[in-house]
Design a protein around this motif. Structure first.
Motif, PDB file in Angstrom:
ATOM      1  N   GLY A  89      77.599 167.493 -20.535  1.00  0.00           N
ATOM      2  CA  GLY A  89      76.476 166.575 -20.493  1.00  0.00           C
ATOM      3  C   GLY A  89      75.242 167.233 -19.917  1.00  0.00           C
ATOM      4  N   THR A  90      74.246 166.433 -19.586  1.00  0.00           N
ATOM      5  CA  THR A  90      73.026 166.946 -18.969  1.00  0.00           C
ATOM      6  C   THR A  90      73.345 167.448 -17.553  1.00  0.00           C
ATOM      7  OG1 THR A  90      71.850 165.239 -20.195  1.00  0.00           O
ATOM      8  CG2 THR A  90      70.618 166.401 -18.490  1.00  0.00           C
ATOM      9  N   ASN A  91      72.805 168.622 -17.195  1.00  0.00           N
ATOM     10  CA  ASN A  91      73.063 169.242 -15.880  1.00  0.00           C
ATOM     11  C   ASN A  91      74.570 169.365 -15.621  1.00  0.00           C
ATOM     12  OD1 ASN A  91      70.278 169.406 -15.262  1.00  0.00           O
ATOM     13  ND2 ASN A  91      70.297 167.240 -14.639  1.00  0.00           N
ATOM     14  N   GLY A 135      66.837 173.189 -23.589  1.00  0.00           N
ATOM     15  CA  GLY A 135      67.398 174.117 -24.566  1.00  0.00           C
ATOM     16  C   GLY A 135      68.207 175.211 -23.890  1.00  0.00           C
ATOM     17  N   TRP A 136      68.965 175.942 -24.702  1.00  0.00           N
ATOM     18  CA  TRP A 136      69.801 177.010 -24.185  1.00  0.00           C
ATOM     19  C   TRP A 136      68.987 178.267 -23.900  1.00  0.00           C
ATOM     20  CZ3 TRP A 136      74.439 175.687 -22.683  1.00  0.00           C
ATOM     21  CH2 TRP A 136      75.140 174.684 -23.334  1.00  0.00           C
ATOM     22  N   ILE A 156      76.029 173.933 -29.895  1.00  0.00           N
ATOM     23  CA  ILE A 156      76.274 172.684 -29.164  1.00  0.00           C
ATOM     24  C   ILE A 156      74.931 172.031 -28.841  1.00  0.00           C
ATOM     25  CG2 ILE A 156      77.236 171.662 -27.070  1.00  0.00           C
ATOM     26  CD1 ILE A 156      79.187 174.015 -26.951  1.00  0.00           C
ATOM     27  N   PRO A 157      74.668 170.824 -29.316  1.00  0.00           N
ATOM     28  CA  PRO A 157      73.378 170.177 -29.040  1.00  0.00           C
ATOM     29  C   PRO A 157      73.299 169.695 -27.596  1.00  0.00           C
ATOM     30  CG  PRO A 157      74.793 168.684 -30.271  1.00  0.00           C
ATOM     31  CD  PRO A 157      75.532 169.993 -30.167  1.00  0.00           C
ATOM     32  N   LEU A 158      72.170 169.942 -26.968  1.00  0.00           N
ATOM     33  CA  LEU A 158      71.941 169.452 -25.606  1.00  0.00           C
ATOM     34  C   LEU A 158      71.327 168.067 -25.656  1.00  0.00           C
ATOM     35  CD1 LEU A 158      70.565 172.682 -23.874  1.00  0.00           C
ATOM     36  CD2 LEU A 158      72.782 171.601 -23.518  1.00  0.00           C
ATOM     37  N   LYS A 494      78.213 161.621 -31.393  1.00  0.00           N
ATOM     38  CA  LYS A 494      78.038 160.520 -30.445  1.00  0.00           C
ATOM     39  C   LYS A 494      76.796 160.715 -29.580  1.00  0.00           C
ATOM     40  CE  LYS A 494      80.411 158.168 -26.638  1.00  0.00           C
ATOM     41  NZ  LYS A 494      81.610 158.144 -25.774  1.00  0.00           N
ATOM     42  N   GLY A 495      76.642 161.908 -28.989  1.00  0.00           N
ATOM     43  CA  GLY A 495      75.479 162.156 -28.133  1.00  0.00           C
ATOM     44  C   GLY A 495      74.177 162.120 -28.904  1.00  0.00           C
ATOM     45  N   VAL A 496      74.166 162.677 -30.129  1.00  0.00           N
ATOM     46  CA  VAL A 496      72.956 162.667 -30.958  1.00  0.00           C
ATOM     47  C   VAL A 496      72.583 161.241 -31.321  1.00  0.00           C
ATOM     48  CG1 VAL A 496      71.927 163.514 -33.099  1.00  0.00           C
ATOM     49  CG2 VAL A 496      73.555 164.944 -31.864  1.00  0.00           C
ATOM     50  N   LEU A 497      73.583 160.428 -31.672  1.00  0.00           N
ATOM     51  CA  LEU A 497      73.310 159.037 -32.037  1.00  0.00           C
ATOM     52  C   LEU A 497      72.764 158.250 -30.845  1.00  0.00           C
ATOM     53  CD1 LEU A 497      73.476 156.905 -34.237  1.00  0.00           C
ATOM     54  CD2 LEU A 497      75.833 156.455 -33.556  1.00  0.00           C
TER      55      LEU A 497
END
Length: 534
Positions: A89-91, A135-136, A156-158, A494-497
């Motif tokens: 997830g984030t952080n 971003g990475w 992997i999308p952030l 799921k995260g993108v949606l």
């Protein structure tokens, strides 16, 4: 063992008890691992782990005095821990080297970064691989990991919005463990360990397709289906089979017994025997079995059923055909085990009763289906909504019909197995004129995730250019269903949606619609062109 193979492989699909038991135990272990707050999980954690945290639960230790129930659940937990994966997830606070977050494994380091002189890298966290601006950190990732791991990580999308690290089960589309997915994984592993191939040479492709796709959907009694399956797979025990296996048995056909050539094999019993030929010819179908002397009985049965399915009254004809096969087998057993003598009148009288009973069951099933679909329930309403989406009707997420700056954004994505992805957009005004074309290259873990990221980027573009009344069209029906709340959310999207839904309140009107490929060619070509860019 072979009866445990799936029906699509031409077998019965009987569950393997060993695999099923472990899959059911793994369900309890999954609830413990994911921190479910059911009464069972709370009591179990308090009794077994005390005040231990979730990370302690993920490193189970079974003591010698543990109960049989605890040991059984930990038996399933071992399987879960070997196959789970993390979705950062984030952080994210996950350890880069010890957590399974790159697919189903840990990333492979480049060089000697795990040697003692690089101890300061052993506590590296996933958040340390991200830039402050978002971003990475591509340069750092390429320096630390091998090429394949670097590509997987960059795909992997952030998350845009806050999200926690999440445990997922990568063998189901939702990311949640199911007994079905666990059983499939265990069963395949069992066959690999025993060195048994899932592809069985005794079934040709035609019989295999019929057993997997047609046989089990026929409107005939289940016992008839199993009998036909045994014939197609050469697993029916007749006299010739007993002799072949060096067992004491009279090899002659119990029906004709005319010559030494009348050995009771499956082909002879159901097609070549003189008594059987008279039965086929005297039936309602009037089949001449002598004309198919060069065909094995399994292929002959498959060909006949496929032909009967082309007729208008095929359900009735298939019942009659299958009833002859079942009646011949019953006749053979009565002669062998009860000493009865073949009587044509008695045979066809029993055959007619069998057909009448099977027809009655078929009619009852049809009437039950009509009754069940006569009243419109919630499932039917969902099906109607799905049909509307398939036909291109928009699904409004925010607002309703609007005309101010109304634009339609056509989106398409392209994806390759190297985790490369590209997106294309074509924007039309309310009159159908093109006002913008664009494309972009990036990375994604799967084609579905690439489509989802394309929709997210199109929404971000629309907001950036102050288009607040938007209809967004994609040729990926599965993701359009997810946006409309009709489909199951895939764990990779799921995260993108969720990021998309967080942006929807910024629009005055936002709707999603499905566009077939032929209406989305221009966006598709832009995505392919962007893929070839350096």
């Amino acid at each position: 063992m072979f009866t445990s193979l799936p029906k699509r492989e031409g077998d019965l699909g009987v569950r393997n008890i060993e695999c099923l038991n472990k899959a059911l135990l793994a369900k309890h272990a999954w609830r413990l691992v994911t921190g479910e707050n059911s009464t069972f999980c709370q009591i179990f954690r308090e009794k077994v782990f005390g005040r231990s945290t979730l990370m302690n639960v993920l490193a189970p230790r079974i003591t010698g005095n543990a109960s049989w129930g605890v040991k059984s659940i930990f038996h399933g937990m071992t399987f879960i821990l070997e196959n789970i994966s993390w979705q950062p997830g984030t952080n994210s606070n996950l350890n880069v080297w010890t957590s399974k977050w790159v697919g189903t494994r840990t990333p492979e380091p480049k060089g000697d970064f795990l040697d003692p002189e690089f101890n300061f890298l052993k506590d590296l966290r996933i958040r340390d691989l991200c830039l402050n601006s978002g971003g990475w950190n591509q340069d750092l990732i390429n320096m630390l990991f091998d090429d394949e791991s670097s590509k997987r990580i960059l795909a992997i999308p952030l998350r845009i919005n806050d999200g926690e690290d999440e445990i997922i089960w990568p063998f189901s589309s939702t990311g949640v463990y199911t007994v079905k997915s666990g059983y499939g994984l265990l069963f395949n592993d069992l066959f690999m360990r025993r060195g048994t191939s899932l592809d069985r040479s005794r079934l040709n492709q035609g019989r295999k397709n019929f057993c997997g796709k047609r046989l089990w959907h026929l409107s005939i009694p289940q016992s008839w289906k199993i009998l036909i399956w045994k014939i197609l797979t050469n697993s029916l025990l007749v006299g010739g089979e007993f002799v072949r296996r060096n067992l004491t048995w009279n090899p002659l056909c119990p029906l004709c017994r005319s010559t030494r050539e009348s050995v009771e094999m499956v082909d002879h019993l159901f097609k070549e025997c003189s008594i059987t030929a008279r039965i086929w010819a005297g039936s309602q179908l009037g089949i001449n079995s002598d004309q198919a002397y060069n065909l094995e009985v399994g292929d002959w049965i498959v060909n006949w059923i496929q032909y009967l399915r082309t007729l208008n009254d095929w359900q009735i004809r298939v019942i009659q055909f299958s009833a002859i096969i079942a009646s011949i087998w019953n006749l053979r057993n009565n002669v062998v085990f009860r000493g009865e003598i073949f009587n044509p009148k008695g045979f066809f009288s029993a055959y007619n009763q069998v057909v009448t009973c099977a027809m009655k069951g078929f009619v009852e099933r049809v009437e039950a289906n009509v009754t069940a679909h006569g009243n419109l329930d919630s499932n039917d309403l969902t099906d109607i909504e799905g049909d509307l989406v398939r036909n291109g009707h928009p699904v409004y997420v925010t607002g309703g019909f609007g005309s101010c700056s109304l634009v339609r954004v056509m989106v398409d994505a392209s994806w390759e197995k190297t985790w490369q992805a590209a997106w294309g957009w074509v924007v039309y005004d309310e009159h159908g004129n093109v006002i913008f074309k664009g494309g972009e290259k990036g990375r994604a873990e799967s084609p579905l995730q690439a489509e989802a990221l394309g929709v997210l980027k199109a929404i971000q573009w629309a907001l950036g250019n102050n288009f607040l009344h938007v209809e967004l069209s994609s040729d990926c029906l599965q993701f359009v269903f997810q946006c409309a709340g009709l489909g199951t959310r895939h764990y990779q999207t799921k995260g993108v949606l969720e990021d998309i839904l967080c942006l929807t309140p910024s629009f005055h009107c936002l709707c999603f619609s499905y566009a077939c490929r032929k209406n989305n060619v221009e966006a598709h070509l832009l995505a392919r062109r962007a893929m070839t860019m350096a």
